[in-house]
Design a protein around this motif. Structure first.
Motif, mmCIF file in Angstrom:
data_model
loop_
_atom_site.group_PDB
_atom_site.id
_atom_site.type_symbol
_atom_site.label_atom_id
_atom_site.label_comp_id
_atom_site.label_asym_id
_atom_site.label_seq_id
_atom_site.Cartn_x
_atom_site.Cartn_y
_atom_site.Cartn_z
ATOM 1 N N GLY A 58 0.424 -1.347 -0.112
ATOM 2 C CA GLY A 58 -0.341 -0.111 0.069
ATOM 3 C C GLY A 58 0.900 0.944 0.261
ATOM 4 N N LEU A 59 2.106 1.623 0.795
ATOM 5 C CA LEU A 59 2.832 2.299 0.664
ATOM 6 C C LEU A 59 3.372 3.024 -0.973
ATOM 7 C CD1 LEU A 59 4.391 2.087 4.792
ATOM 8 C CD2 LEU A 59 2.752 3.735 3.385
ATOM 9 N N LEU A 60 3.651 1.969 -0.818
ATOM 10 C CA LEU A 60 4.583 1.670 -2.740
ATOM 11 C C LEU A 60 3.608 1.685 -3.522
ATOM 12 C CD1 LEU A 60 6.377 -1.542 -2.781
ATOM 13 C CD2 LEU A 60 7.733 0.777 -2.258
ATOM 14 N N LEU A 61 1.817 1.854 -3.939
ATOM 15 C CA LEU A 61 1.566 2.545 -4.406
ATOM 16 C C LEU A 61 0.810 3.727 -3.769
ATOM 17 C CD1 LEU A 61 -1.529 -0.665 -4.971
ATOM 18 C CD2 LEU A 61 0.609 0.379 -6.673
ATOM 19 N N THR A 62 0.020 4.099 -3.046
ATOM 20 C CA THR A 62 0.382 5.430 -3.087
ATOM 21 C C THR A 62 1.554 6.519 -3.255
ATOM 22 O OG1 THR A 62 -1.502 4.545 -0.639
ATOM 23 C CG2 THR A 62 -0.222 6.869 -0.656
ATOM 24 N N GLY A 63 2.449 5.705 -3.236
ATOM 25 C CA GLY A 63 3.994 6.414 -3.406
ATOM 26 C C GLY A 63 3.557 7.239 -4.466
ATOM 27 N N ALA A 64 4.458 5.863 -5.959
ATOM 28 C CA ALA A 64 3.600 5.796 -7.071
ATOM 29 C C ALA A 64 2.760 7.095 -7.760
ATOM 30 C CB ALA A 64 3.677 4.504 -7.177
ATOM 31 N N GLY A 65 1.652 6.122 -6.930
ATOM 32 C CA GLY A 65 -0.048 6.939 -7.315
ATOM 33 C C GLY A 65 0.477 8.716 -7.529
#
Length: 113
Positions: A58-65
């Motif tokens: 979730g942290l990776l997806l949020t950061g990428a988004g």
């Protein structure tokens, strides 16, 4: 806009179902105490490792988004590309949902120990 609507409705459904689960557990506890029976122990459905992995993903997806959305919003050349903004907001929404699920799993794992 549609991604935001999907995210808000998913969060509201999650809140309603969480409230219903707590209410059911309380009613079950009251019924068991009324009849003098020990309430069944809550078991964990998802492991603690999966909770941590959900949180990290979730942290990776949020950061990428957030990175995609910030690139589009700060670059005047790409001001008209709405599909990329929607992709970025979808990644942020999915990442936040995974973070919420992961943190709840970790909390429940600690409470059941």
């Amino acid at each position: 806009m549609m991604s935001l609507l999907v995210f808000v409705s998913a969060i509201s459904v999650s809140l309603v179902l969480g409230r219903q689960e707590r209410r059911h557990a309380l009613e079950l506890e009251l019924e068991c105490s009324r009849y003098g029976v020990e309430p069944p122990k809550r078991r964990q459905r998802v492991g603690r490792f999966e909770g941590w992995m959900n949180t990290v993903a979730g942290l990776l997806l949020t950061g990428a988004g957030a990175w995609i959305v910030s690139l589009i919003l700060t670059s005047p050349d790409h001001a008209g590309t709405t599909g990329v903004v929607q992709l970025g907001s979808l990644l942020v929404a999915a990442g936040l949902a995974l973070i919420i699920v992961g943190v709840r799993t970790i909390r429940r794992s600690r409470a059941l120990r």
